[in-house]
Write a protein that holds these residues in place. Structure first.
Motif, mmCIF file in Angstrom:
data_model
loop_
_atom_site.group_PDB
_atom_site.id
_atom_site.type_symbol
_atom_site.label_atom_id
_atom_site.label_comp_id
_atom_site.label_asym_id
_atom_site.label_seq_id
_atom_site.Cartn_x
_atom_site.Cartn_y
_atom_site.Cartn_z
ATOM 1 N N ASN A 6 0.780 -0.975 0.116
ATOM 2 C CA ASN A 6 -0.178 -0.005 -0.228
ATOM 3 C C ASN A 6 0.798 1.259 -0.458
ATOM 4 N N PHE A 7 1.847 1.179 0.064
ATOM 5 C CA PHE A 7 3.406 2.368 -0.457
ATOM 6 C C PHE A 7 4.299 2.003 -1.536
ATOM 7 N N SER A 15 4.982 17.150 -11.852
ATOM 8 C CA SER A 15 3.008 17.497 -11.962
ATOM 9 C C SER A 15 2.414 17.988 -13.725
ATOM 10 N N TYR A 54 5.484 7.433 0.048
ATOM 11 C CA TYR A 54 4.501 7.438 0.048
ATOM 12 C C TYR A 54 2.958 6.365 -0.411
ATOM 13 N N PRO A 55 2.284 6.744 0.700
ATOM 14 C CA PRO A 55 0.655 5.747 0.268
ATOM 15 C C PRO A 55 0.412 5.726 -1.114
ATOM 16 N N GLU A 57 -3.169 5.933 -1.848
ATOM 17 C CA GLU A 57 -4.395 6.776 -2.171
ATOM 18 C C GLU A 57 -4.111 8.160 -1.918
ATOM 19 N N GLU A 58 -3.029 8.791 -1.623
ATOM 20 C CA GLU A 58 -2.049 9.799 -1.572
ATOM 21 C C GLU A 58 -1.746 10.675 -2.575
ATOM 22 N N LEU A 59 -1.277 9.301 -3.241
ATOM 23 C CA LEU A 59 -0.692 8.844 -4.129
ATOM 24 C C LEU A 59 -2.172 9.626 -5.684
ATOM 25 N N GLU A 61 -4.415 10.961 -4.523
ATOM 26 C CA GLU A 61 -5.196 12.027 -4.201
ATOM 27 C C GLU A 61 -4.790 13.373 -5.316
ATOM 28 N N MET A 62 -3.129 13.098 -4.916
ATOM 29 C CA MET A 62 -2.335 13.351 -5.907
ATOM 30 C C MET A 62 -2.538 13.190 -7.532
ATOM 31 N N LYS A 65 -6.657 15.567 -8.626
ATOM 32 C CA LYS A 65 -6.083 17.191 -8.260
ATOM 33 C C LYS A 65 -5.563 17.363 -9.537
#
Length: 249
Positions: A6-7, A15, A54-55, A57-59, A61-62, A65
């Motif tokens: 999960n990481f 970006s 980095y988790p 789910e955090e990636l 979310e990035m 965006k």
């Protein structure tokens, strides 16, 4: 290289990338590589113990965006380092991206073809960008510091057999990879592949040399000059005999 499923272990994130696949892309450079290519412009990404976790789910979310900027062609590219060292963790990441309708791309040296990387290729990778280092065993080992054993070519055959899209990338190093006979060998090997949409010639540059110096490593290609426009044009003309599209940066 062991990472939790999960990481992802990340070197850096760009970006709004425009040189790592179609359209505007988020480019996630993963940490760790088993090769040490003489021209590597991110040598600090080689150490498998570096980077930051980095988790997933955090990636995601990035990425979400940034998604409004992708348009119809853009998406996410994972590069490195060698991203397929983390193929097990990339499966749930790419699965989430596909659920969100996001185009996925892997920039790889093609050395890793195991159960996890095959699942990733078969089910979740819309595009593969395969880095071809050299077309001879001696040249490959000189550039990468590792024996080839046709790993990249086997990887290309696996992708071809899947019928899914692939691009090739080839760094044009004066006196090392730009010889006409090598370019013809490259072209002849891949000329009948149906899944290759294009080959990208990447002119040799020394933009990463300061990173080698910072690591205390000797940069072995310091005396190699950059390509002339004529050399790039000659390589492009040769490869155009074999590939639908030849592009250079």
């Amino acid at each position: 290289m062991e990472t939790q499923a999960n990481f992802l272990r990340v070197h850096s994130i760009e970006s709004f990338g425009t040189h790592d696949g179609p359209g505007i892309r988020m480019v996630i450079f993963l940490q760790g590589c088993k090769l040490k290519c003489l021209y590597c412009h991110n040598p600090d990404s080689i150490d498998t113990h570096g980077g930051s976790d980095y988790p997933i789910e955090e990636l995601v979310e990035m990425v979400l965006k940034t998604k409004p900027y992708f348009g119809k062609k853009g998406g996410v590219t994972v590069s490195g380092g060698e991203p397929l060292l983390q193929a097990k963790a990339l499966i749930p990441f790419f699965k989430r991206l596909k659920e969100e309708g996001i185009h996925t791309n892997i920039d790889t040296n093609g050395r890793i073809l195991n159960h996890f990387s095959q699942e990733l290729l078969d089910d979740y990778a819309d595009l593969i960008m395969l880095d071809i280092k050299h077309m001879t065993e001696e040249g490959y080992q000189y550039i990468t510091g590792n024996p080839n054993k046709d790993t990249g070519l086997k990887f290309a055959k696996y992708r071809e057999d899947s019928g899914k899209k692939m691009w090739l990338r080839y760094v044009l190093i004066p006196g090392i990879t730009d010889k006409p006979e090598l370019l013809h060998v490259l072209g002849n090997h891949f000329k009948d592949f149906k899944t290759i949409e294009k080959i990208e010639i990447q002119p040799y540059h020394k933009l990463g040399i300061h990173k080698w110096e910072a690591l205390g490593w000797k940069y072995e290609l310091e005396d190699v000059r950059e390509n002339t426009e004529e050399e790039i044009a000659t390589a492009s003309k040769i490869l155009s005999q074999y590939f639908k599209e030849v592009k250079h940066n």
